[in-house]
Each structure stands twice: as structure tokens, then as C-alpha cells.
Design a protein around this motif. Structure first.
Motif, PDB file in Angstrom:
ATOM      1  N   ILE A 117     -42.214  -4.255 -20.259  1.00 17.87           N
ATOM      2  CA  ILE A 117     -42.071  -4.611 -21.675  1.00 17.87           C
ATOM      3  C   ILE A 117     -42.783  -5.945 -21.843  1.00 17.87           C
ATOM      4  O   ILE A 117     -42.531  -6.897 -21.101  1.00 17.87           O
ATOM      5  CB  ILE A 117     -40.596  -4.751 -22.089  1.00 17.87           C
ATOM      6  N   ALA A 119     -44.529  -9.084 -24.561  1.00 14.66           N
ATOM      7  CA  ALA A 119     -44.414  -9.721 -25.873  1.00 14.66           C
ATOM      8  C   ALA A 119     -45.424 -10.856 -25.980  1.00 14.66           C
ATOM      9  O   ALA A 119     -45.819 -11.463 -24.981  1.00 14.66           O
ATOM     10  CB  ALA A 119     -43.000 -10.257 -26.086  1.00 14.66           C
ATOM     11  N   ILE A 218     -34.160  -7.809 -28.372  1.00  9.93           N
ATOM     12  CA  ILE A 218     -35.336  -7.065 -28.809  1.00  9.93           C
ATOM     13  C   ILE A 218     -34.921  -6.193 -29.986  1.00  9.93           C
ATOM     14  O   ILE A 218     -33.964  -5.416 -29.891  1.00  9.93           O
ATOM     15  CB  ILE A 218     -35.890  -6.193 -27.671  1.00  9.93           C
ATOM     16  N   ILE A 235     -43.045  -7.977 -29.790  1.00 12.95           N
ATOM     17  CA  ILE A 235     -43.225  -7.023 -28.697  1.00 12.95           C
ATOM     18  C   ILE A 235     -44.602  -6.367 -28.825  1.00 12.95           C
ATOM     19  O   ILE A 235     -44.974  -5.887 -29.897  1.00 12.95           O
ATOM     20  CB  ILE A 235     -42.126  -5.946 -28.708  1.00 12.95           C
TER      21      ILE A 235
END
Length: 279
Positions: A117, A119, A218, A235
């Protein structure tokens, strides 16, 4: 009758005495000017610091460094928690530097058990929070921690960043951990509707000003939260993984308190890194 040599000596002494007097006068003037400038600078720093603290911390005047920040930097306030007020879930890794860069964009990468993930974080918007996050990442603060809270009703968030949320199963204290310091909020979306749209990553806090620590959430769907939480960044990859976790649901452990519960599909942050600022 005075000789020519004596007259020359007297004239030389007179010139020397005059020169020494002029030098002494100039030295006194320099000292006076320096004293005035120093006093004025000290006054400016004290007033500026008082205004910052009064606005951000409700009057707390515990500041580590009163020197003006360099160009492209921000002066940050990281308040250490008193040692006798730290629960076992607090992880002490010291304090970040008070001077943090306010330029460049960083990439946050979370290597999770479900996949990466990522960002984007703009230092110009959150210099102090980004500085704290970078500092904690360098200390491996987030490694092998679990995202402990999922909310699917009203708001749509997955919350992570508790250093004590580790190991097998869940504990009643999950969600109470953080670093041994707190900081003021930054980049509040007071002019945004909704304040926290899908794809935002933001910092959790206790609801009181100046209570931001390490926990973050998130946002996987537009959420009408009060604009009281620092927007850390956006994100750029892996939001589909978070949505899959949301689809699996939560166990309702926090339903009677803050809402939601532990995610049924476990999310483990194996490693969290912050790139060097670019641009």
C-alpha cells in the motif's frame, strides 16, 4: 624652550590618544548596537513562540528550540509525555528533531501481508507530521504491527499505527498505543466537502487538540468526519486491498465505543518506509 623632538613626541602622543579614544567610542557603539539587536531578536522569538503555542497547544510553553528555522524548514513541536503518564502500550523511541523540511514529496510504502500500500505525502502541507512519520519509520516503529480497527458504517476507515497491536489475536488495549510524544494537528480539511474523501490517509487523535501520535487511518470511501484530523497524504496504490478487507467485515469489538471492530481479514504491516523528499 621646548625642543623640536619634544614637540614631535607630544604631537605623536596626542594623535595616539585621539586614535585610542575614537576606537573606544566605536567599540562602545558596536556593543550598544549588538545589545539592541539581540534584545529585539529575543523579543520577536518569544512572541512568535508564544503565539504558535497558544494557537496549537492551548498555552503549553514547553518548546525545545527557540532558534528560527532555516529556509525551506518548519519549526515543529513534539511534546514528550510525562513518564508517569505512559501506559505500557507506549513505545519510547525518543523525539524527532524540532526542525523539519517543508519541501519535497515523499512516498510512504507499507509492505503488508496482503500486498503493498503506497501513499504520496507533500512535505509543504504536513512538514511536522511527515517528519514524525519519517522518524518513526526509521526506528522500525510500525514494523510487524496490525491494523486494529475497521469501520464500515457511517465512515469507511481502516485504522493502523499502534505499536502494541502485534502477535496473535486481539487485546482489549489495542488502539491505545503510540510514541512517547504528541504533536499539534496540521493540514485540517476545513474547506473540503467531504473533509475526508476516498483515498485520503489521515492521522487519528484522541479528539483533543495536540493529541496526534502515530495512529493513522486509510479512508476507503467518502467519510463525513469532523475536520479535526491531520490529512497526511493520498493513497496511490493498494486501496483495492483495503476495500477487500472492508468487504470481509469487522468483529464489532468497538461498536459501543468509537465504532467498528477488529478487521476479520487481518492486515499486518510487515515494514513501513518513507522515501527521501523529492522535488
Amino acid at each position: 624652550m621646548t625642543s623640536t623632538r619634544e614637540r614631535q613626541r607630544a604631537a605623536a602622543r596626542a594623535r595616539l590618544e585621539k586614535e585610542m579614544a575614537e576606537r573606544a567610542a566605536k567599540a562602545r557603539k558596536r556593543r550598544q548596537t549588538t545589545a539592541i539587536v539581540s534584545a529585539a531578536a529575543a523579543l520577536v522569538l518569544v512572541v512568535a513562540g508564544t503565539v504558535w503555542l497558544a494557537v496549537s497547544l492551548g498555552g503549553d510553553d514547553d518548546k525545545n528550540d527557540t532558534a528560527a528555522p532555516a529556509a525551506g524548514a518548519s519549526e515543529c513541536v513534539y511534546n514528550a509525555m510525562p513518564t508517569d503518564q505512559r501506559p505500557p502500550q507506549i513505545k519510547d523511541v525518543g523525539l524527532p528533531s524540532n526542525e523539519q523540511s517543508s519541501t519535497g514529496v515523499q512516498t510512504m510504502t507499507m509492505d503488508t501481508n496482503l500486498g503493498p500500500i503506497t501513499a504520496k505525502i507533500d512535505r509543504s502541507q504536513v512538514p511536522c507530521t511527515a517528519g514524525s512519520f519519517t522518524y518513526l519509520a526509521e526506528k522500525n516503529f510500525f514494523d510487524n504491527t496490525k491494523c486494529h480497527r475497521l469501520v464500515t458504517e457511517g465512515i469507511k476507515v481502516l485504522q493502523c499505527g499502534d505499536p502494541s497491536a502485534t502477535g496473535n489475536g486481539w487485546r482489549d488495549t489495542d488502539g491505545q498505543g503510540g510514541p512517547s510524544y504528541r504533536m499539534p494537528e496540521e493540514n485540517l480539511p476545513t474547506d473540503k466537502r467531504p473533509p475526508y474523501p476516498e483515498g485520503v490517509i489521515a492521522m487519528a487523535n484522541s479528539g483533543q487538540p495536540g493529541s496526534t501520535g502515530s495512529q493513522f487511518f486509510i479512508v476507503y470511501g467518502d467519510s463525513p468526519l469532523d475536520p479535526a484530523y491531520t490529512v497526511l497524504g493520498t493513497i496511490t496504490g493498494g486501496l483495492d486491498l483495503v476495500k477487500d478487507v472492508a468487504t470481509a467485515g469487522d468483529d464489532g469489538a468497538f461498536a459501543q465505543q468509537a465504532g467498528g471492530g477488529h478487521p476479520k481479514k487481518e492486515v499486518i504491516i510487515k515494514d513501513l518506509t518513507m522515501s527521501a523528499p523529492q522535488g
